[in-house]
Design an enzyme around this catalytic site. Structure first.
Site, PDB file in Angstrom:
ATOM      1  N   ASN A 287      14.108 -47.431 -25.022  1.00 50.98           N
ATOM      2  CA  ASN A 287      13.407 -48.469 -24.261  1.00 50.98           C
ATOM      3  C   ASN A 287      13.809 -49.820 -24.843  1.00 50.98           C
ATOM      4  O   ASN A 287      13.424 -50.161 -25.953  1.00 50.98           O
ATOM      5  CB  ASN A 287      11.894 -48.219 -24.404  1.00 50.98           C
ATOM      6  CG  ASN A 287      11.057 -49.342 -23.835  1.00 50.98           C
ATOM      7  OD1 ASN A 287      11.558 -50.209 -23.128  1.00 50.98           O
ATOM      8  ND2 ASN A 287       9.765 -49.323 -24.153  1.00 50.98           N
ATOM      9  N   TRP A 288      14.597 -50.557 -24.053  1.00 49.74           N
ATOM     10  CA  TRP A 288      15.130 -51.837 -24.581  1.00 49.74           C
ATOM     11  C   TRP A 288      14.126 -52.977 -24.472  1.00 49.74           C
ATOM     12  O   TRP A 288      14.387 -54.081 -24.930  1.00 49.74           O
ATOM     13  CB  TRP A 288      16.420 -52.215 -23.832  1.00 49.74           C
ATOM     14  CG  TRP A 288      17.550 -51.254 -24.042  1.00 49.74           C
ATOM     15  CD1 TRP A 288      17.543 -50.105 -24.807  1.00 49.74           C
ATOM     16  CD2 TRP A 288      18.869 -51.341 -23.487  1.00 49.74           C
ATOM     17  NE1 TRP A 288      18.776 -49.493 -24.744  1.00 49.74           N
ATOM     18  CE2 TRP A 288      19.609 -50.228 -23.943  1.00 49.74           C
ATOM     19  CE3 TRP A 288      19.505 -52.253 -22.639  1.00 49.74           C
ATOM     20  CZ2 TRP A 288      20.940 -50.007 -23.585  1.00 49.74           C
ATOM     21  CZ3 TRP A 288      20.829 -52.037 -22.276  1.00 49.74           C
ATOM     22  CH2 TRP A 288      21.536 -50.921 -22.753  1.00 49.74           C
ATOM     23  N   LYS A 289      12.995 -52.722 -23.827  1.00 47.03           N
ATOM     24  CA  LYS A 289      11.958 -53.757 -23.667  1.00 47.03           C
ATOM     25  C   LYS A 289      12.572 -55.072 -23.147  1.00 47.03           C
ATOM     26  O   LYS A 289      13.493 -55.019 -22.346  1.00 47.03           O
ATOM     27  CB  LYS A 289      11.205 -53.944 -24.992  1.00 47.03           C
ATOM     28  CG  LYS A 289      10.679 -52.606 -25.522  1.00 47.03           C
ATOM     29  CD  LYS A 289       9.685 -52.737 -26.629  1.00 47.03           C
ATOM     30  CE  LYS A 289       9.244 -51.331 -27.054  1.00 47.03           C
ATOM     31  NZ  LYS A 289       8.142 -51.339 -28.001  1.00 47.03           N
TER      32      LYS A 289
ATOM     33  N   HIS B 129       3.630 -47.647 -20.050  1.00 46.41           N
ATOM     34  CA  HIS B 129       3.903 -47.932 -21.470  1.00 46.41           C
ATOM     35  C   HIS B 129       2.728 -48.706 -22.061  1.00 46.41           C
ATOM     36  O   HIS B 129       2.083 -49.490 -21.354  1.00 46.41           O
ATOM     37  CB  HIS B 129       5.195 -48.746 -21.583  1.00 46.41           C
ATOM     38  CG  HIS B 129       5.624 -48.935 -23.005  1.00 46.41           C
ATOM     39  ND1 HIS B 129       5.117 -49.951 -23.779  1.00 46.41           N
ATOM     40  CD2 HIS B 129       6.444 -48.225 -23.789  1.00 46.41           C
ATOM     41  CE1 HIS B 129       5.641 -49.853 -24.998  1.00 46.41           C
ATOM     42  NE2 HIS B 129       6.446 -48.817 -25.031  1.00 46.41           N
TER      43      HIS B 129
ATOM     44  N   GLU C 191       2.534 -51.260 -23.782  1.00 41.09           N
ATOM     45  CA  GLU C 191       2.583 -52.722 -23.605  1.00 41.09           C
ATOM     46  C   GLU C 191       2.174 -53.107 -22.183  1.00 41.09           C
ATOM     47  O   GLU C 191       1.573 -54.160 -21.965  1.00 41.09           O
ATOM     48  CB  GLU C 191       3.989 -53.234 -23.970  1.00 41.09           C
ATOM     49  CG  GLU C 191       4.166 -53.252 -25.486  1.00 41.09           C
ATOM     50  CD  GLU C 191       5.563 -52.926 -25.978  1.00 41.09           C
ATOM     51  OE1 GLU C 191       6.528 -53.066 -25.223  1.00 41.09           O
ATOM     52  OE2 GLU C 191       5.663 -52.494 -27.159  1.00 41.09           O
TER      53      GLU C 191
ATOM     54  N   GLU D 261       2.868 -41.831 -27.340  1.00 42.91           N
ATOM     55  CA  GLU D 261       3.168 -42.967 -28.207  1.00 42.91           C
ATOM     56  C   GLU D 261       1.869 -43.546 -28.753  1.00 42.91           C
ATOM     57  O   GLU D 261       1.232 -44.369 -28.081  1.00 42.91           O
ATOM     58  CB  GLU D 261       3.918 -44.049 -27.417  1.00 42.91           C
ATOM     59  CG  GLU D 261       5.222 -43.578 -26.824  1.00 42.91           C
ATOM     60  CD  GLU D 261       6.176 -44.740 -26.556  1.00 42.91           C
ATOM     61  OE1 GLU D 261       7.244 -44.750 -27.158  1.00 42.91           O
ATOM     62  OE2 GLU D 261       5.818 -45.636 -25.788  1.00 42.91           O
TER      63      GLU D 261
ATOM     64  N   GLY E 129       6.418 -50.206 -32.880  1.00 39.81           N
ATOM     65  CA  GLY E 129       6.944 -51.454 -33.426  1.00 39.81           C
ATOM     66  C   GLY E 129       6.353 -51.835 -34.767  1.00 39.81           C
ATOM     67  O   GLY E 129       6.528 -52.960 -35.243  1.00 39.81           O
TER      68      GLY E 129
ATOM     69  N   SER F  42       8.069 -46.044 -33.644  1.00 40.15           N
ATOM     70  CA  SER F  42       8.806 -46.206 -34.904  1.00 40.15           C
ATOM     71  C   SER F  42       9.711 -45.023 -35.240  1.00 40.15           C
ATOM     72  O   SER F  42       9.838 -44.657 -36.409  1.00 40.15           O
ATOM     73  CB  SER F  42       7.842 -46.513 -36.052  1.00 40.15           C
ATOM     74  OG  SER F  42       7.184 -47.752 -35.826  1.00 40.15           O
TER      75      SER F  42
ATOM     76  N   GLY G 104      12.158 -47.436 -29.310  1.00 37.66           N
ATOM     77  CA  GLY G 104      12.200 -48.856 -28.995  1.00 37.66           C
ATOM     78  C   GLY G 104      13.203 -49.566 -29.894  1.00 37.66           C
ATOM     79  O   GLY G 104      14.410 -49.568 -29.641  1.00 37.66           O
ATOM     80  N   GLY G 105      12.698 -50.142 -30.979  1.00 32.64           N
ATOM     81  CA  GLY G 105      13.520 -50.967 -31.879  1.00 32.64           C
ATOM     82  C   GLY G 105      14.863 -50.354 -32.265  1.00 32.64           C
ATOM     83  O   GLY G 105      15.903 -51.013 -32.198  1.00 32.64           O
TER      84      GLY G 105
HETATM   85  P1  PGA Z   1       9.342 -48.580 -31.349  1.00 30.99           P
HETATM   86  O1  PGA Z   1       8.905 -48.614 -29.790  1.00 30.99           O
HETATM   87  O2  PGA Z   1      10.342 -47.449 -31.488  1.00 30.99           O
HETATM   88  O3  PGA Z   1       9.965 -49.920 -31.588  1.00 30.99           O
HETATM   89  O4  PGA Z   1       8.110 -48.334 -32.145  1.00 30.99           O
HETATM   90  C1  PGA Z   1       8.661 -47.437 -29.085  1.00 30.99           C
HETATM   91  C2  PGA Z   1       8.252 -47.748 -27.672  1.00 30.99           C
HETATM   92  O5  PGA Z   1       7.545 -48.748 -27.450  1.00 30.99           O
HETATM   93  O6  PGA Z   1       8.608 -47.015 -26.738  1.00 30.99           O
END
Ligand code: PGA
Length: 250
Positions: free
Chosen positions: A10-12, A96, A98, A168, A174, A214, A235-236
């Site tokens: 997920n590149w956000k 998600h 967010e 998640e 994050g 993470s 994500g990251g």
């Molecule tokens: P993260 O994000 O790996 O940076 O914790 C995961 C996500 O939001 O899907």
């Protein structure tokens, strides 16, 4: 091999055109496609067409990070399932954390989007997970129950064939604070039990449940070893080909 396995990034709200192109080219070069394993990236909508075109006949598929449930209309700023498909994407990330916590999406919104995705031929990856205070209050299972029941309300077992779920925990996203494999496995078991109640044994056993929060090259092996963890949503660590490839090639 377990169920369908999905390794997703997920590149956000990261990567403009050339950055996205460099990243996806690096991924295509480095993925050691394993049988039964699916690979997906969720780029920002602005580069989705470009990234999808580069993925072409490679093992890498694409999805959008969000959409509105209507096919078209006066909804300024939104994108529709038809537009997502038109970009060459086959997956859609729904609910998600967010989206839920920054943009106040509800379980009802998630449900409308899941139904719309399926009606329009997209594969929904539905995110669920508890907040830190909910875990500390011992409410993890009830939060998962509300989110899973809410997301899939009105669906039948046959609708679940194209659905995947990403567990998640919000406190792990994050933050560098990953759930232990045992904690994640426990939540995944709860989700599978809920699926069993809602849709029966066969569907519960076949829906892929991914872990996210993470995930890094140094913790993927322990997570992936768990019986009920069928892949990861990253994500990251999906923003650089080197770290994402170490995860997907585990
Ligand atoms: P993260 O994000 O790996 O940076 O914790 C995961 C996500 O939001 O899907």
């Amino acid at each position: 091999m377990k169920r369908r396995e999905i390794f997703a990034g997920n590149w956000k709200m990261f990567k403009t055109g050339d950055e996205a192109e460099n990243l996806v080219k690096g991924l295509i070069k480095g993925i050691e496609a394993k049988p039964g394993r699916e690979y997906v990236v969720f780029p920002p909508a602005t580069v989705l067409s470009r990234v999808s075109a580069l993925c072409g006949n490679t093992p890498l598929k694409t999805g959008a990070q969000n959409m509105f449930h209507e096919k078209q209309g006066a909804y300024t700023g939104e994108i529709s399932p038809l537009m997502v498909k038109d970009c060459g994407a086959t997956f859609i990330l729904i609910g998600h954390s967010e989206r839920r916590h920054i943009f106040h999406e509800t379980d009802d919104d998630v449900n409308l989007k899941v139904k719309s995705a399926l009606e329009n031929g997209l594969e929904p990856m539905v995110c669920v997970g508890e907040l830190l205070e909910e875990r500390e209050r011992g409410e993890t299972d009830s939060v998962l129950e509300r989110q899973v029941k809410g997301a899939f309300s009105g669906l039948a077992p046959e609708n679940m064939v194209k659905v995947s779920i990403a567990y998640e925990p919000v406190w792990a996203i994050g933050t560098g604070r990953v759930a232990t494999p045992e904690m994640a496995e426990e939540a995944h078991r709860v989700i599978r039990e809920l699926l069993k109640t809602l849709f029966g044994e066969k569907t519960a056993a076949s829906v892929p449940v991914l872990y996210g929060g993470s995930v890094k090259p140094d913790n993927i092996s322990g997570l992936y070893a768990m019986e009920n963890i069928d892949g990861v949503l990253v994500g990251g660590a999906s923003l650089e080909s080197e770290s994402f490839l170490k995860i997907v090639n585990v």
